[in-house]
Design an enzyme around this catalytic site. Structure first.
Site, short mmCIF file in Angstrom:
data_model
loop_
_atom_site.label_atom_id
_atom_site.label_comp_id
_atom_site.label_asym_id
_atom_site.label_seq_id
_atom_site.Cartn_x
_atom_site.Cartn_y
_atom_site.Cartn_z
N GLY A 36 0.79 -1.23 0.00
CA GLY A 36 0.00 0.00 0.00
C GLY A 36 0.82 1.28 0.00
CD GLU A 90 1.70 -8.88 1.76
OE1 GLU A 90 2.20 -10.00 1.63
OE2 GLU A 90 0.51 -8.70 2.09
N GLY A 122 3.25 -3.75 -4.01
CA GLY A 122 3.10 -4.09 -5.42
C GLY A 122 3.29 -2.83 -6.25
NE ARG A 123 -1.48 1.60 -6.50
CZ ARG A 123 -2.51 1.44 -7.33
NH1 ARG A 123 -2.46 1.94 -8.55
NH2 ARG A 123 -3.60 0.81 -6.93
CB CYS A 149 -18.32 3.58 -28.93
SG CYS A 149 -17.48 3.06 -30.41
CE1 TYR A 196 -3.01 -4.00 -7.95
CE2 TYR A 196 -1.44 -2.24 -7.57
CZ TYR A 196 -2.04 -3.42 -7.18
OH TYR A 196 -1.65 -4.01 -6.00
C1 LIG Z 1 -2.95 -5.76 -3.15
C2 LIG Z 1 -2.24 -6.23 -1.96
C3 LIG Z 1 -0.92 -5.84 -1.73
C4 LIG Z 1 -0.18 -4.85 -2.60
O1 LIG Z 1 -0.79 -3.60 -2.53
P1 LIG Z 1 -0.10 -2.34 -3.27
O2 LIG Z 1 -1.05 -1.23 -3.02
O3 LIG Z 1 0.02 -2.70 -4.70
O4 LIG Z 1 1.22 -2.13 -2.62
C5 LIG Z 1 -0.27 -6.38 -0.63
N1 LIG Z 1 -0.89 -7.26 0.19
C6 LIG Z 1 -2.15 -7.65 -0.01
C7 LIG Z 1 -2.78 -8.61 0.92
C8 LIG Z 1 -2.88 -7.15 -1.08
O5 LIG Z 1 -4.14 -7.53 -1.26
#
Ligand SMILES: *Cc1c(COP(=O)(O)O)cnc(C)c1O
Length: 418
Positions: free
Chosen positions: A242, A278, A280-281, A356, A385
């Site tokens: 997050g 953990e 991601g983004r 469209c 994403y």
């Molecule tokens: C989606 C998710 C993440 C990654 O979130 P980001 O906003 O992409 O960093 C990490 N842990 C869990 C459990 C998630 O569902």
């Protein structure tokens, strides 16, 4: 709103590729794997001892991305049987954490057979299912469990603002009122194969470093309290992902240095458990670019619009998040057609796709004086994403090309078929 959408600066390899592709080879996703490696290395080096970095595969599971990240991450978080199979095949023998709501018995059995390192258990029901499936599928093997909780975290950010995270009704994780029962179920001998390793919480996304640290501190404190109450060891606390990506400031980055310093302070205050994050983004967003060309430019009721090849069926991020995707115009001097080029009248323009539907808007208020049909546009922050959350088949336009640029570390790039 009159604030112009910020202009990002594409890296040289991305810019060169976007300009060298022919019109019919666009749109294209261009990933700068060198930039990804550099970014991941700096994230990793900001993290102290006793903090592990996992990559949440759902942000972007392209095999090239997973592979490029491999030297810098301790493992990967997967949230479905599909991700489990895909990540296992793309980066074999790396530690995986299997999380996510609604795991099916088949998915859990597959994870057990693959020897997945740890499970993030989402409910008491899932815990019973895991115990039963473990005794059938992996008899005698110890299975590491982190219990995921939806914690009501009231914390104070380092800037002093009060924060409330989690604790709202949600299908994610367990209610903290169930914590004592869940710990007992894992420590009273009824599920001998399951080993309670620790606690997991992923409570919010889009947090800056100070907020993220306040949440992490509250989660670790709560987990330590739970372990102390039950007189059990606490081996691991996963405080989730997050970390924010600021789409309004494409040059900005999450403050990993401050975050790392804060995590070191939390780790020092809680000797014992390993901490894990953990994201991601915030790892993969910056390396991805969606490159395309301007097909048409028109003036409608006082405003300029440019229609580009492709659209939100490839890059859904601005539609889902309700923002303007930062875009840079790369003018093209050559024009292959005998007819004159359509051109913008105004200094700012709305960039739309070929769908469209009025929802197919990629960016508004883009500074693009003199924009003409045939010019190239590259959208930044398209590495997370983006393609993988998009509705590719709506309107049946061709799929984009995929380019994984790795100048410093040449690697074969397998063709990316539909
Ligand atoms: C989606 C998710 C993440 C990654 O979130 P980001 O906003 O992409 O960093 C990490 N842990 C869990 C459990 C998630 O569902």
């Amino acid at each position: 709103m009159t604030t112009p959408t910020p202009t990002p600066t594409p890296t040289a390899p991305v810019r060169d590729r976007a300009l060298s592709l022919a019109g019919h080879q666009l749109p294209a996703y261009i990933y700068d794997l060198g930039a990804l490696r550099e970014h991941a290395a700096s994230v990793r080096s900001a993290l102290p001892e006793r903090v592990e970095l996992y990559y949440a595969a759902k942000a972007n599971p392209e095999p090239e991305i997973l592979t490029a990240l491999a030297p810098y991450v301790h493992g990967y978080e997967v949230s479905s049987g599909g991700e489990l199979a895909h990540v296992t095949a793309s980066v074999p023998d790396r530690p995986l954490a299997f999380g996510g709501p609604g795991k099916t018995p088949d998915e859990i059995a597959a994870a057990l057979e693959l020897g997945v390192a740890r499970f993030h258990v989402e409910s008491a029901y899932e815990l019973r299912m895991l115990a039963e499936l473990a005794s059938r599928t992996a008899p005698g093997r110890r299975i590491a469990v982190l219990l995921r909780f939806n914690l009501p975290v009231a914390a104070r950010s380092l800037e002093g603002s009060a924060l409330t995270m989690g604790g709202r009704p949600a299908p994610f994780g367990m209610d903290p009122a169930e914590a004592d029962d869940a710990v007992r179920a894992l420590t009273d001998g009824s599920h001998p194969q399951l080993e309670l390793r620790g606690i997991h919480a992923h409570l919010a996304s889009g947090l800056a470093a100070a907020e993220q640290l306040a949440v992490a501190e509250a989660v670790v404190t709560w987990a330590a309290g739970l372990a102390a109450r039950h007189r059990i060891p606490l081996h691991e606390v996963n405080v989730g992902g997050g970390m924010t990506v600021d789409y309004a400031r494409p040059g900005a980055r999450f403050d990993w240095a401050a975050f790392g310093t804060g995590l070191a302070r939390i780790a020092a205050a809680h000797p014992g458990p390993l901490l894990r994050i953990e994201p991601g983004r915030a790892l993969s967003a910056y390396c991805g670019w969606y490159a395309t060309e301007v097909l048409d430019v028109k003036h409608s009721h006082g405003e300029d619009f440019a229609v580009v090849r492709g659209g939100t069926h490839h890059l859904r991020t601005p539609a889902t998040k309700g923002h303007d995707q930062p875009a840079a115009v790369l003018p093209m001097d050559t024009w292959p057609h005998p007819w004159p080029r359509a051109a913008a009248r105004q200094d700012v323009i709305t960039l739309t796709g070929q769908l469209c539907t009025p929802k197919d808007v990629l960016a508004r208020r883009v500074p693009a004086a003199g924009l003409r049909a045939g010019d190239r546009v590259v959208f930044a922050l398209a590495g997370a994403y983006a393609w993988n959350i998009s509705h590719h088949d709506f309107l049946m336009h061709p799929r984009p090309g995929f380019h994984f640029l790795a100048p410093a570390f040449p690697e074969p790039t397998p063709p990316h078929g539909p």
